[in-house]
Design an enzyme around this catalytic site. Structure first.
Site, mmCIF file in Angstrom:
data_model
loop_
_atom_site.group_PDB
_atom_site.id
_atom_site.type_symbol
_atom_site.label_atom_id
_atom_site.label_comp_id
_atom_site.label_asym_id
_atom_site.label_seq_id
_atom_site.Cartn_x
_atom_site.Cartn_y
_atom_site.Cartn_z
ATOM 1 N N ASP A 97 -32.609 -87.846 46.830
ATOM 2 C CA ASP A 97 -31.965 -86.727 47.468
ATOM 3 C C ASP A 97 -30.594 -87.127 48.253
ATOM 4 O OD1 ASP A 97 -31.677 -84.257 48.741
ATOM 5 O OD2 ASP A 97 -33.682 -84.133 49.586
ATOM 6 N N ASP A 100 -27.998 -81.958 44.195
ATOM 7 C CA ASP A 100 -28.034 -83.217 44.868
ATOM 8 C C ASP A 100 -29.362 -83.796 44.923
ATOM 9 O OD1 ASP A 100 -29.127 -81.306 46.678
ATOM 10 O OD2 ASP A 100 -28.913 -82.890 48.177
ATOM 11 N N GLU A 101 -30.213 -83.385 43.934
ATOM 12 C CA GLU A 101 -31.752 -84.039 44.151
ATOM 13 C C GLU A 101 -32.386 -84.010 42.572
ATOM 14 O OE1 GLU A 101 -35.745 -82.002 46.019
ATOM 15 O OE2 GLU A 101 -33.979 -81.170 46.706
#
Ligand code: MG
Length: 458
Positions: free
Chosen positions: A11, A105-106
């Site tokens: 993350d 983003d993860e």
């Protein structure tokens, strides 16, 4: 459940806000809020400095402005974020063919499937190397969780934030989870959380102690069973790279036909909630809400409504399903009901904006309020050249935070605009903090430009 902590969850830390701070030297260490600046806009990401004022994702922008009036308020540069996300996902793809992105983003990565790590030591080395590679390639920090299951890997990265790595040794899950609030578990939203709290259960340990039967009694069979398993740290959902699933739906058949319109509506609401829960567990969101109704005579109808953008919001799905139901005649009785969401998208965080109303992103960016900047520009008198004669031309728009180039002053970003003027700070990634200058909106020497890479030479 595997015996080695070889499921990795990455993350990125305050991703959009960190990209902005890396792009704009004057914003380093300052509160930065990225999101829709229109009247119905919501916060997409707040920098850690802004979080100290209580600002967080999904909060209405107006509330964020009250909490942190001096923060920099910026319109997201999605194309740029997407490009950086691509670099990060590229690095993940080198670790394993099984990468499951949850948003820009993860992502989850199955290290074992990639032959990258089979034990704790190798997993830790891989995680640390990944973090270093991400920093080298993007200039940004990401946090890593490593565990034997997806649920715990995600809890790990959360605990590692910011800029850290947390490895949860298989076997220690129950002790670790026990004192955590029930909301830590996937699928426990505010409503379920409240419900459990009223029954005296605030921690995961309380759930484990309550036992399966009690949880089923409290929250229903399907949810109760999964809640109990998760409370014990049991989660065997695989990392799935195949993101081809196009829809999520749930349906129920009733033993006796439903005639009561209020009851039918309540069942639709309940199905919508279950559908949203499944959607969220899969880290997805969808654009089209489908209602299925089988009537007493076995005739089956489906009705659908397409939203302006993808959602994983229970209220939005309930409302859409309710509208669809309003248009269906159920007087003879209803035998089966189903609610589904199709047109699935991967990137729920971005989708926040789609639901946040008209123009949160693309319009309403030229505001008359001067507060796009962390502080009022100290040297922003009216431009001293007369405004160019542009009778009839539409005024140009400069979203706060977006990139511009001036014929004489070079690259900069829009600090704020309004009253026919635009204030630009002339700085770029890696430069010193730049100076601010103000121009007329239609200054012919000023134009929008593309973002400059965070790491020069990319
Ligand atoms: Mg993040």
């Amino acid at each position: 459940m595997r015996r080695a902590p070889t499921i990795l969850h990455l993350d990125m830390d305050a991703f959009y806000a960190s990209v902005e701070q890396a792009s704009k030297p004057s914003l380093r260490g300052k509160p930065v809020v990225v999101g829709g600046l229109g009247p119905r806009g919501v916060v997409a990401t707040a920098s850690y400095e802004a979080r100290r004022f209580g600002v967080h994702s999904a909060m209405p922008m107006a509330q964020a402005r009250r909490l942190a009036p001096h923060a920099a308020y910026l319109v997201p540069r999605f194309q740029f974020y997407r490009a950086i996300s691509g670099q990060v996902m590229e690095l993940l793809g080198r670790l394993s063919p099984l990468v499951e992105p949850l948003s820009l983003d993860e992502a989850f990565v199955d290290l074992e499937a990639g032959g990258t790590a089979f034990d704790a030591a190798a997993a830790r080395t891989t995680g640390e190397r990944l973090r270093a590679d991400i920093r080298a390639v993007t200039g940004l920090s990401g946090s890593v969780g490593l565990a034997g299951s997806k649920m715990l890997a995600k809890i790990g990265s959360e605990g590692a934030k910011p800029d850290g790595l947390l490895l949860i040794e298989p076997g220690t899950e129950r002790d670790l989870l026990g004192p955590m609030p029930v909301r830590t578990l996937p699928g426990v939203g505010p409503a379920t959380g409240d419900h459990l709290r009223r029954a005296g259960m605030t921690t995961v340990a309380h759930l484990a102690q309550a036992g399966e039967d009690e949880l089923v009694r409290l929250v229903g069979r399907a949810h109760g069973l999964s809640l109990y398993r998760m409370a014990l740290g049991l989660d065997d959902r695989p990392v799935v790279s195949d993101r081809d699933a196009k829809s999520v739906s749930v349906e129920d058949t009733f033993d006796v036909d439903l005639h009561d319109r209020v009851r039918v509506r309540a069942e639709v609401d309940r199905l919508a909630d279950r559908c949203v829960q499944r959607l969220r567990e899969a880290g997805r969101s969808g654009r089209t809400v489908v209602l299925k109704v089988r009537r007493y005579d076995f005739s089956t109808l489906t009705r659908s409504e397409t939203l302006r953008g993808p959602t994983d919001d229970g209220a939005v799905v309930r409302e859409a399903a309710g509208r669809l139901l309003d248009a269906v005649d159920t007087t003879g009785g209803v035998r089966l009901l189903g609610v589904g969401v199709t047109g699935l998208a991967d990137y729920t965080q971005e989708d926040l904006f789609a639901q946040s109303g008209t123009g949160a992103v693309t319009e309403a960016v030229v505001q008359d309020e001067p507060s796009a900047a962390p502080e009022p520009p100290p040297d922003a008198p009216p431009p001293d050249t007369p405004p160019p004669d542009t009778a009839g031309a539409a005024p140009r728009r400069y979203p706060a935070g977006h990139d511009v180039r001036h014929a004489s002053f070079g690259a900069g970003w829009v600090q704020g605009s309004g009253a026919r003027r635009v204030t630009v700070r002339f700085e770029q990634p890696g430069s010193a903090v730049g100076r601010v200058r103000t121009f007329w909106l239609d200054d012919p020497d000023l134009e929008s430009s593309d973002p400059l890479p965070l790491i020069p030479g990319d």
